[in-house]
Design an enzyme around this catalytic site. Structure first.
Site, short mmCIF file in Angstrom:
data_model
loop_
_atom_site.label_atom_id
_atom_site.label_comp_id
_atom_site.label_asym_id
_atom_site.label_seq_id
_atom_site.Cartn_x
_atom_site.Cartn_y
_atom_site.Cartn_z
N CYS A 57 0.97 -1.29 0.06
CA CYS A 57 0.09 -0.06 0.00
C CYS A 57 0.82 1.23 0.11
O CYS A 57 0.54 2.37 -0.61
CB CYS A 57 -0.91 0.04 1.20
SG CYS A 57 -2.03 -1.52 1.47
C1 BEZ Z 1 0.62 -4.95 1.93
O1 BEZ Z 1 0.18 -3.55 1.73
O2 BEZ Z 1 1.83 -5.20 1.57
C2 BEZ Z 1 -0.49 -5.72 2.33
C3 BEZ Z 1 -1.43 -5.59 2.96
C4 BEZ Z 1 -2.33 -6.52 3.45
C5 BEZ Z 1 -2.03 -7.88 3.21
C6 BEZ Z 1 -0.84 -8.12 2.37
C7 BEZ Z 1 -0.10 -7.29 1.94
#
Ligand code: BEZ
Length: 219
Positions: A46
């Site tokens: 994110c």
């Molecule tokens: C991420 O943003 O890296 C992420 C968020 C939730 C689950 C898996 C990855």
């Protein structure tokens, strides 16, 4: 399928964001808008995505497209996390608002719930959903990616260009199309109409069926 999809009008929800409270339709006004969710603040993929959105913001703005992010974390968390996003993205400022949805009401109505991912207390999380909303406040295109797959902002830009091209001319964009490449004339346009609409001309591809439906032109 719960929530909204292509062709639906986005509900005029009142939302709390990092830039104040507003109703979605007031924010959209008569612009194109990219409304996108992410699973959570302070998570790796994110952070890269929001940083890239900030880096591409001028490209979207040139096309008259507004940006609006969303996760279920609260405003204080968003504001703290934005500092990380801006540092990671080499100083590109996050100028677009991010909605907070701690009660998970908005993600349900906007078809953004991830059926698989859950928070530490079993609470629902958003997927990487992205709706491109047209000036008429209707969803023109949606992406739905799982938490583990970051989106490609070049592709987001490419589909904006395709949608805007199709909205302006009676054309569609073929496979792997890129801006400035030829487009195809919509099947709803017959050849007499096409001659008037595309005075620059068009080429009909000769196919075994001889139906003449694959017509390329430049707009
Ligand atoms: C991420 O943003 O890296 C992420 C968020 C939730 C689950 C898996 C990855």
């Amino acid at each position: 399928m719960p929530g909204i999809t292509i062709g639906d009008t986005v509900p005029n929800l009142e939302v709390e964001t990092t830039q104040g409270r507003f109703k979605l339709h007031d924010y959209f006004a008569d612009s194109w808008t990219i409304l996108f969710s992410h699973p959570g603040d302070f998570t790796p993929v994110c952070t890269t995505e929001l940083g890239m959105m900030a880096a591409y913001a001028d490209e979207f703005s040139k096309r008259g497209v507004k940006l609006l992010g969303l996760s279920c974390d609260d405003i204080a968390s968003h504001n703290e996390w934005i500092k990380d996003v801006e540092a990671y993205s080499g100083g590109h400022k996050v100028k677009y608002p991010i909605i907070a949805d701690p009660n998970r009401e908005i993600i349900k109505q906007l078809n953004m719930v991830d059926p698989d991912e859950k928070g530490p207390n079993g609470q629902q999380l958003p997927s990487r959903a992205l709706h491109i909303v047209g000036p008429n406040k209707m969803v023109k295109l949606s992406f739905l990616y799982p938490a583990t797959t970051g989106r490609n902002m070049d592709e987001v830009l490419r589909v904006v260009d395709s949608l805007q091209k199709a909205a302006k001319h009676k054309v569609a964009t073929p496979v792997n199309w890129k801006p400035n490449e030829k487009v195809v004339i919509s099947p709803s346009v017959n050849n007499d109409q096409a001659k008037e609409m595309f005075p620059q001309g068009f080429e009909t591809t000769d196919l075994p069926s001889k139906k003449g439906y694959l017509r390329f032109t430049q707009v």
